[in-house]
Scaffold this active site. Structure first.
Site, PDB file in Angstrom:
ATOM      1  N   THR A 283       2.761  -6.408   2.799  1.00 11.53           N
ATOM      2  CA  THR A 283       3.149  -5.327   3.719  1.00 11.53           C
ATOM      3  C   THR A 283       2.025  -4.296   3.798  1.00 11.53           C
ATOM      4  O   THR A 283       2.265  -3.096   3.860  1.00 11.53           O
ATOM      5  CB  THR A 283       4.460  -4.658   3.260  1.00 11.53           C
ATOM      6  OG1 THR A 283       4.227  -4.015   1.994  1.00 11.53           O
ATOM      7  CG2 THR A 283       5.586  -5.656   3.116  1.00 11.53           C
TER       8      THR A 283
ATOM      9  N   HIS B  80       9.225  -0.966   8.999  1.00  8.13           N
ATOM     10  CA  HIS B  80       8.368  -2.150   9.160  1.00  8.13           C
ATOM     11  C   HIS B  80       8.432  -3.080   7.944  1.00  8.13           C
ATOM     12  O   HIS B  80       8.722  -4.266   8.060  1.00  8.13           O
ATOM     13  CB  HIS B  80       6.917  -1.720   9.337  1.00  8.13           C
ATOM     14  CG  HIS B  80       6.672  -0.778  10.460  1.00  8.13           C
ATOM     15  ND1 HIS B  80       6.675  -1.176  11.775  1.00  8.13           N
ATOM     16  CD2 HIS B  80       6.398   0.563  10.474  1.00  8.13           C
ATOM     17  CE1 HIS B  80       6.397  -0.145  12.546  1.00  8.13           C
ATOM     18  NE2 HIS B  80       6.244   0.933  11.786  1.00  8.13           N
ATOM     19  N   ASP B  81       8.100  -2.493   6.786  1.00 11.14           N
ATOM     20  CA  ASP B  81       7.877  -3.341   5.609  1.00 11.14           C
ATOM     21  C   ASP B  81       9.171  -3.957   5.084  1.00 11.14           C
ATOM     22  O   ASP B  81       9.174  -5.098   4.616  1.00 11.14           O
ATOM     23  CB  ASP B  81       7.181  -2.517   4.515  1.00 11.14           C
ATOM     24  CG  ASP B  81       5.765  -2.123   4.941  1.00 11.14           C
ATOM     25  OD1 ASP B  81       5.260  -2.692   5.927  1.00 11.14           O
ATOM     26  OD2 ASP B  81       5.181  -1.241   4.297  1.00 11.14           O
TER      27      ASP B  81
ATOM     28  N   ASP C 298       0.872  -1.193   0.000  1.00 14.06           N
ATOM     29  CA  ASP C 298       0.000   0.000   0.000  1.00 14.06           C
ATOM     30  C   ASP C 298       0.905   1.238   0.000  1.00 14.06           C
ATOM     31  O   ASP C 298       0.849   2.068   0.881  1.00 14.06           O
ATOM     32  CB  ASP C 298      -0.970  -0.002   1.197  1.00 14.06           C
ATOM     33  CG  ASP C 298      -0.272  -0.083   2.544  1.00 14.06           C
ATOM     34  OD1 ASP C 298       0.923  -0.445   2.592  1.00 14.06           O
ATOM     35  OD2 ASP C 298      -0.918   0.243   3.565  1.00 14.06           O
TER      36      ASP C 298
ATOM     37  N   GLU D 193      -2.508  -3.246  15.107  1.00 11.25           N
ATOM     38  CA  GLU D 193      -1.475  -2.784  14.170  1.00 11.25           C
ATOM     39  C   GLU D 193      -2.202  -2.393  12.877  1.00 11.25           C
ATOM     40  O   GLU D 193      -3.231  -2.988  12.519  1.00 11.25           O
ATOM     41  CB  GLU D 193      -0.456  -3.914  13.959  1.00 11.25           C
ATOM     42  CG  GLU D 193       0.705  -3.557  13.047  1.00 11.25           C
ATOM     43  CD  GLU D 193       0.330  -3.639  11.585  1.00 11.25           C
ATOM     44  OE1 GLU D 193       0.890  -2.872  10.788  1.00 11.25           O
ATOM     45  OE2 GLU D 193      -0.546  -4.464  11.240  1.00 11.25           O
TER      46      GLU D 193
ATOM     47  N   ASN E 297      -0.533   0.165  16.818  1.00 13.16           N
ATOM     48  CA  ASN E 297      -0.158   1.531  16.411  1.00 13.16           C
ATOM     49  C   ASN E 297      -1.362   2.267  15.827  1.00 13.16           C
ATOM     50  O   ASN E 297      -1.530   3.451  16.019  1.00 13.16           O
ATOM     51  CB  ASN E 297       1.065   1.552  15.468  1.00 13.16           C
ATOM     52  CG  ASN E 297       0.873   0.704  14.218  1.00 13.16           C
ATOM     53  OD1 ASN E 297      -0.182   0.134  13.984  1.00 13.16           O
ATOM     54  ND2 ASN E 297       1.917   0.620  13.412  1.00 13.16           N
TER      55      ASN E 297
ATOM     56  N   ASP F  44       6.767   1.111   2.562  1.00 14.30           N
ATOM     57  CA  ASP F  44       6.605   0.148   1.455  1.00 14.30           C
ATOM     58  C   ASP F  44       7.593   0.476   0.342  1.00 14.30           C
ATOM     59  O   ASP F  44       8.156  -0.441  -0.277  1.00 14.30           O
ATOM     60  CB  ASP F  44       5.191   0.242   0.875  1.00 14.30           C
ATOM     61  CG  ASP F  44       4.105  -0.090   1.872  1.00 14.30           C
ATOM     62  OD1 ASP F  44       3.612  -1.210   1.886  1.00 14.30           O
ATOM     63  OD2 ASP F  44       3.763   0.821   2.652  1.00 14.30           O
TER      64      ASP F  44
ATOM     65  N   ASN G 145      -1.920  -2.714   9.513  1.00 10.14           N
ATOM     66  CA  ASN G 145      -2.267  -3.600   8.395  1.00 10.14           C
ATOM     67  C   ASN G 145      -3.374  -4.590   8.772  1.00 10.14           C
ATOM     68  O   ASN G 145      -4.140  -5.022   7.909  1.00 10.14           O
ATOM     69  CB  ASN G 145      -1.027  -4.364   7.902  1.00 10.14           C
ATOM     70  CG  ASN G 145      -0.071  -3.440   7.177  1.00 10.14           C
ATOM     71  OD1 ASN G 145      -0.478  -2.373   6.701  1.00 10.14           O
ATOM     72  ND2 ASN G 145       1.201  -3.831   7.104  1.00 10.14           N
TER      73      ASN G 145
END
Ligand code: BDR
Ligand code: CA
Length: 318
Positions: free
Chosen positions: A124, A240-241, A10, A165, A159, A15, A167
């Protein structure tokens, strides 16, 4: 032989970094990228993905636009975190390239059929495309070798909300379907992604690099770093991703335990939570203790070798 992967994204600042890590890594062969609602709309995510691929010189990789909204809740994007344009308000020009025209869900099904047992699906983003693909093609779960998900959390909390989270919280019903599908899932959650801190020094090194894509990542990350500083009160940010992609490159970067995971879809304050059954006697033993359960297929990431991950990321991006 490189590992064949499909990315589901996304795009999204982190990402963008994850896509660059994937396309700059010889261990992976990116067969296609699908986009979904989440940080921004699925259409903007597709345009942003094309912008990243163009910067990296990899417009040969097909980009398929996917699900435009969650299965069972209204669309909600994250302009505060990723900017109004999903890439830190850079308002980059049109990528002068177009998505393939295939739907991201059809792309997953087609590639899995063409390469049965060979593909690692790295998601992700919200899991809407994966859930729809499972619904359309019941044999999909047997054809995919592994699913690596950036999402969820076992101990860290959320988050998007106290326990969700982003996603997972952006489409809890889709996540529930994906975690219960019986295919091997690895959950790279906030427990590990928030441990690997990308510093402002690393950001500066990115800015000084002539490597294709580095300048775009550097510019977009300015916004992300500012967001982190404002909300978390310290310099630097998570990537993160990219950690999900790094795990696909080198699983030894992350320590996992096989644990039962359920997705909370009905909780008033906990919708979108990954309920990881952390009872100590279950770790790695649930399949043996409860052979009739269908929720023990998840490897939950519990620790990360941050230094090695960040070294890999910097080495590939600069
Ligand atoms: C996840 O949510 C999105 O904002 C990021 O791109 C990442 O995939 C982190 O919770
Ligand atoms: Ca993302």
């Amino acid at each position: 032989m490189p590992k064949k992967v499909i990315l589901d994204v996304d795009t999204g600042i982190d990402d963008a970094v994850a896509i660059l890590l994937a396309v700059h890594s010889p261990e992976l062969e990116v067969l296609g990228i699908g986009t979904v609602h989440g940080n921004t709309t699925a259409d903007v995510a597709a345009a942003n993905t094309l912008r990243v691929l163009k910067a990296a010189g990899r417009l040969d990789i097909p980009v398929a636009t996917g699900a435009t909204r969650p299965l069972n809740q209204p669309l909600a994007t994250s302009p505060l975190v990723h900017g109004e344009d999903g890439l830190g308000n850079l308002n980059l020009p049109h990528p002068q390239a177009a998505p393939s025209g295939e739907h991201a869900v059809d792309q997953i099904i087609r590639l899995a059929e063409a390469h049965p047992g060979e593909i690692t699906l790295i998601a992700t983003a919200p899991l809407t495309n994966l859930a729809l693909a499972l619904a359309l093609e019941p044999r999909l779960s047997e054809r995919i070798a592994e699913v690596v998900i950036m999402g969820g959390s076992a101990f860290y909390g959320g988050n998007l909300s106290a326990w969700a989270e982003a996603n997972i919280g952006h489409d809890p019903e889709a996540a529930a379907a994906v975690f219960q599908a019986g295919w091997p899932v690895t959950m790279i959650g906030l427990d590990v992604t928030m441990q690997a801190w990308f510093t402002r020094e690393m950001h500066a090194a990115l800015g000084a690099s002539p490597k294709p894509g580095a300048a775009l990542a550097y510019e977009a990350l300015r916004h992300y770093l500012d967001f982190y500083e404002r909300f978390y009160g310290q310099g630097g940010c998570a990537q993160h991703d990219a950690l999900a992609v790094a795990y696909a490159i080198d699983p030894s970067l992350v320590t996992t335990a096989l644990l039962p995971v359920r997705i909370e879809t009905r909780g008033e304050a906990t919708r979108g939570m990954t309920v990881v059954d952390r009872r100590a006697f279950l770790a790695d033993r649930a399949p043996f203790l409860f052979p009739d359960r269908n929720d023990w297929h998840t490897r939950v990431a519990l620790a990360v070798d941050s230094e090695r991950f960040l070294n890999l990321l910097m080495e590939r991006l600069t």
